[in-house]
Design a protein around this motif. Structure first.
Motif, PDB file in Angstrom:
ATOM      1  N   GLU A   9       0.826  -1.216   0.000  1.00 27.51           N
ATOM      2  CA  GLU A   9       0.000   0.000   0.000  1.00 27.51           C
ATOM      3  C   GLU A   9       0.856   1.260   0.000  1.00 27.51           C
ATOM      4  N   SER A  10       1.890   1.307   0.826  1.00 28.11           N
ATOM      5  CA  SER A  10       2.679   2.527   0.973  1.00 28.11           C
ATOM      6  C   SER A  10       3.428   2.884  -0.311  1.00 28.11           C
ATOM      7  N   THR A  11       3.956   1.868  -1.017  1.00 23.74           N
ATOM      8  CA  THR A  11       4.665   2.168  -2.264  1.00 23.74           C
ATOM      9  C   THR A  11       3.698   2.634  -3.352  1.00 23.74           C
TER      10      THR A  11
END
Length: 328
Positions: free
Chosen positions: A39-41
Motif C-alpha cells: 500500500e505505501s509504495t
C-alpha cells in the motif's frame, strides 16, 4: 502499439515498474493498472506521477481471483512481480515458488480468461543454467510462458531476459556507495566475480522490444556489457573521493555463481541474432509459425554468453555509472 490501450503491470511499484510506467505514459495509453501488494509504495508512486491514467490495485500474483479482476479489459500485461533476492529465495524456497512459479501460472490463466492481447514476462540471466532456487523458479516461469502459447487462446506470451539493473532496489551500487561513505570498506563475495549490468533505460528498452516484436514463445535477450565486481567497487571508491577504503572478501553465498551466463550452451543451438544488441532464443517445442518467422535471422556464432569476458575497463564502468545517473 500502446495508444489508447489498457495496460496492467504486476509488481509495478518496483524500480523497473517506475521506469516502465514513465515510458509507457509517453505512449498515450488509455490507462495503466499498477498491481502490487504494498500500500505505501502505491501511495508514494501515485504522489510522484500525479497522473489520472494510473490506476492502483492492491493484490498479490499468488491470488488468482485478484488477478482475474485486475485483468478485465486489459490489452497488454507486463509481469514484473517476483521474489528476486538470491539469499531470500534460498532461505525461503516455498515463498519463492508460490510467487515466481504459481504467480506466473496465475498470470497466464488470468490473461487467457480475459483475452489479453500479449503478456511480457520479465526474466533474469539466473534462469540460464540455474544454480540457485531463484534462478530455478524463473527458469520454470520462462517455460510456463513459452508453453502458454500452445493453449487455445489468442493471447501471445513473450519472455525477456536481462541481467543486473543499475539502481534497482537492493542494487550492489547502492550497497557499495553506502558502505564506502559510512564504513570506509566494501564487502565483496569474491574478487574474481563478474556480472552483467544494464541501466534501467536499457532494461525498459528490452521490455518494449519484446512487447512490440515478440510473436509468442521466444525469449528476447539483450547482450549486456560485463565487469568485475571489484573493478566496479574501485571505480566508486575513486569517484567518491574516499581514502583508505578497504575491500573485504566475504566468500560466495549459497547458490551464487562466480560468473553468470545470459545464454546457455544448450540454448545457443536454438538462438538467433535479432540485431546488434538483441538475441532471440527459440523454444524447443514446436509453436506454429515461430521458426518460420525467424528463419532468415543468423544463428549466434558462439556456444554460450558468459559474464567472464569481454570485461569493461574502469573507464567504461565509469561511463556506465554516469549514464545511469550515479556519477556526475
Amino acid at each position: 502499439m500502446f495508444a489508447n490501450a489498457t495496460i496492467l503491470v504486476t509488481g509495478g511499484t518496483g524500480s523497473w515498474g517506475y521506469e516502465l510506467i514513465e515510458q509507457l505514459l509517453q505512449e498515450n495509453p488509455k490507462k495503466i493498472i499498477v498491481f502490487s501488494r504494498n500500500e505505501s509504495t502505491q501511495v508514494a508512486m501515485k504522489r510522484t506521477f500525479e497522473d489520472a491514467r494510473l490506476i492502483f490495485c492492491i493484490g498479490d500474483v499468488r491470488d488468482k481471483e485478484a488477478l482475474m479482476k485486475a485483468c478485465e479489459k486489459v490489452d497488454y500485461l507486463f509481469h514484473l512481480a517476483a521474489l528476486k533476492h538470491v539469499p531470500v529465495c534460498e532461505d525461503q524456497p516455498y515463498e519463492a515458488l508460490k510467487t515466481n512459479v504459481v504467480g506466473t501460472q496465475n498470470v497466464i490463466e488470468a490473461a487467457i480468461e480475459n483475452k489479453v492481447k500479449k503478456v511480457i514476462n520479465i526474466s533474469t540471466d539466473k534462469a540460464a543454467n540455474p544454480s540457485n532456487f531463484y534462478g530455478m523458479t524463473k527458469a520454470i516461469g520462462e517455460k510456463l510462458i513459452v508453453y502458454a502459447n500452445l493453449l487455445s487462446s489468442d493471447t501471445k506470451f513473450v519472455n525477456v531476459r536481462g541481467g543486473n539493473v543499475l539502481g534497482t532496489n537492493g542494487s550492489v551500487i547502492h550497497v557499495f556507495m553506502k558502505q564506502i561513505q559510512e564504513k570506509s570498506q566494501v564487502g565483496i563475495t569474491d574478487k574474481n566475480m563478474t556480472r552483467f549490468f544494464m541501466t534501467k533505460q536499457e532494461a525498459i528498452e528490452l521490455m518494449l522490444r519484446g512487447a512490440e516484436a515478440g510473436q509468442g514463445g521466444e525469449i528476447f535477450v539483450i547482450t549486456m556489457p560485463t565487469c568485475k565486481i571489484v573493478d566496479l567497487a574501485e571505480v566508486l571508491i575513486e569517484e567518491l573521493g574516499k581514502r583508505d577504503v578497504e575491500v573485504i572478501e566475504l566468500g560466495v553465498r549459497p547458490g551464487e555463481k562466480i560468473h553468470e551466463i545470459l545464454l546457455s550452451e544448450f540454448e545457443s543451438q536454438f538462438t538467433v541474432a535479432y540485431d546488434d544488441e538483441h538475441l532471440v532464443i527459440l523454444p524447443t517445442i514446436e509453436i506454429p509459425g515461430l521458426k518460420a518467422h525467424y528463419a532468415n535471422f543468423p544463428k549466434v556464432p558462439y556456444e554460450s554468453f558468459s559474464s567472464e569476458e569481454p570485461l569493461m575497463t574502469k573507464a567504461e564502468i565509469k561511463k556506465m555509472l554516469v549514464k545511469g545517473g550515479f556519477l556526475g
